[in-house]
Motif scaffolding. Structure first.
Motif, PDB file in Angstrom:
ATOM      1  N   CYS A  47       0.837  -1.203   0.000  1.00 19.73           N
ATOM      2  CA  CYS A  47       0.000   0.000   0.000  1.00 19.73           C
ATOM      3  C   CYS A  47       0.873   1.255   0.000  1.00 19.73           C
ATOM      4  O   CYS A  47       2.018   1.229   0.441  1.00 19.73           O
ATOM      5  N   THR A  49       0.596   5.732   0.635  1.00 20.25           N
ATOM      6  CA  THR A  49      -0.166   6.878   1.118  1.00 20.25           C
ATOM      7  C   THR A  49       0.206   8.087   0.272  1.00 20.25           C
ATOM      8  O   THR A  49       1.371   8.474   0.211  1.00 20.25           O
ATOM      9  N   ARG A 239      -5.198   6.621   1.090  1.00 22.97           N
ATOM     10  CA  ARG A 239      -4.694   5.253   1.019  1.00 22.97           C
ATOM     11  C   ARG A 239      -4.879   4.679  -0.382  1.00 22.97           C
ATOM     12  O   ARG A 239      -5.981   4.704  -0.937  1.00 22.97           O
ATOM     13  N   ASP A 252      -1.092   2.646   8.474  1.00 15.58           N
ATOM     14  CA  ASP A 252      -0.005   3.540   8.048  1.00 15.58           C
ATOM     15  C   ASP A 252       1.050   3.619   9.140  1.00 15.58           C
ATOM     16  O   ASP A 252       0.997   4.450  10.035  1.00 15.58           O
TER      17      ASP A 252
END
Length: 287
Positions: A47, A49, A239, A252
């Motif tokens: 992932c 950010t 996200r 996170d």
């Protein structure tokens, strides 16, 4: 051929050592060295950010607010960075040169300027690349400084928090999911009645009602506490999954966030302020 361990093997030919660096810069610009350096090393993250910052509240996030300076042309949300999350390891030996981003420099200066007096625009971009970009470079489409910054600019175009018009909704390599998210959003901040103010505080639910259709429900609205104990909105963290679709389930806990900045999730109870931008008094826009 001269080699050393970084921990990954980096090799330079005598010609590269003796040259003016042009060939080296061109290689890095087009993403070739990462394939050589990674040697098939998979990404350790799933992932990212994408973080936007609001200049009106940014100064309050600095340990020394006197360092803050907002250029006269800045009047909107700005890019802070694109950060892979849960990074275990990545190469920290990939340099960046101003020539690498020269073709998008004008856009970067508009969308990603430094707001810190002691840090030039390029130094800001360089720090973001060294701390985050090199970690993202294991993904095709992000595997060079130019591609990384181009992708950030495309994300910024899609995630226009202040205003969304049909001119922003165009098909790009980001994929149909981002396009769909943009189409779903019928209200951005300006249209949803969320406007900078020194008098009018907002509840988190008000802001999320406007932003979630655009940036997903796994976003984080970040605040900072100013010297008068007011909660001030200064940042939005969006996200994304590795393929740049909205939303990702990992927490996170990115370990490489710059220490000069601080912040926390805006309160779920109570309210917070969305300070206006004051170019003359950026440290005290509401005093």
């Amino acid at each position: 051929m001269f080699c050393w361990l970084l921990p990954l093997v980096v090799c330079l030919s005598p010609a590269a050592l003796l040259s003016d660096g042009t060939a080296e810069r061109e290689d890095y610009k087009h993403g070739r060295p990462y394939q050589e350096l990674s040697d098939g090393l998979p990404c350790s993250w799933t992932c990212l950010t994408f973080t936007l910052q609001w200049p009106g509240g940014f100064c309050q996030s600095l340990d020394n607010i006197s360092l803050c300076s907002i250029p006269p042309r800045v009047n909107k949300w700005l890019i802070h960075g694109l950060w892979p999350m849960k990074v275990m390891r990545c190469c920290s030996c990939w340099p960046i040169f101003l020539s690498d981003v020269q073709e998008v420099q004008e856009l970067l200066e508009e969308e990603w300027p430094s707001l810190v007096k002691s840090k030039s625009n390029f130094q800001f971009w360089k720090d973001e690349w060294k701390k985050h970009g090199v970690c993202a470079a294991c993904v095709e489409g992000l595997n060079s400084p130019l591609q990384y910054f181009q992708k950030c600019l495309k994300l910024r175009q899609h995630f226009n928090l202040q205003k969304l018009t049909h001119t922003h909704v165009t098909m790009t390599p980001l994929g149909h999911v981002l396009l769909q998210a943009a189409l779903v959003c019928c209200r951005a901040l300006e249209y949803g009645g969320i406007k900078p103010s020194c008098e009018r505080p907002y509840k988190l639910s008000e802001v999320l009602n406007v932003l979630v259709p655009l940036i997903g429900d796994k976003c984080e609205i970040q605040c900072i506490t100013d010297d008068q104990e007011r909660e001030v909105w200064f940042q939005v963290k969006i996200r994304l999954s590795r393929n740049m679709t909205v939303g990702c389930d990992h927490h996170d806990d990115h370990p490489r966030t710059t220490a000069i900045y601080k912040g926390h999730p805006c309160p779920t109870e109570g309210s917070f302020y969305y300070f206006p931008i004051d170019h003359q008094r950026p440290q005290q826009p509401c005093d």
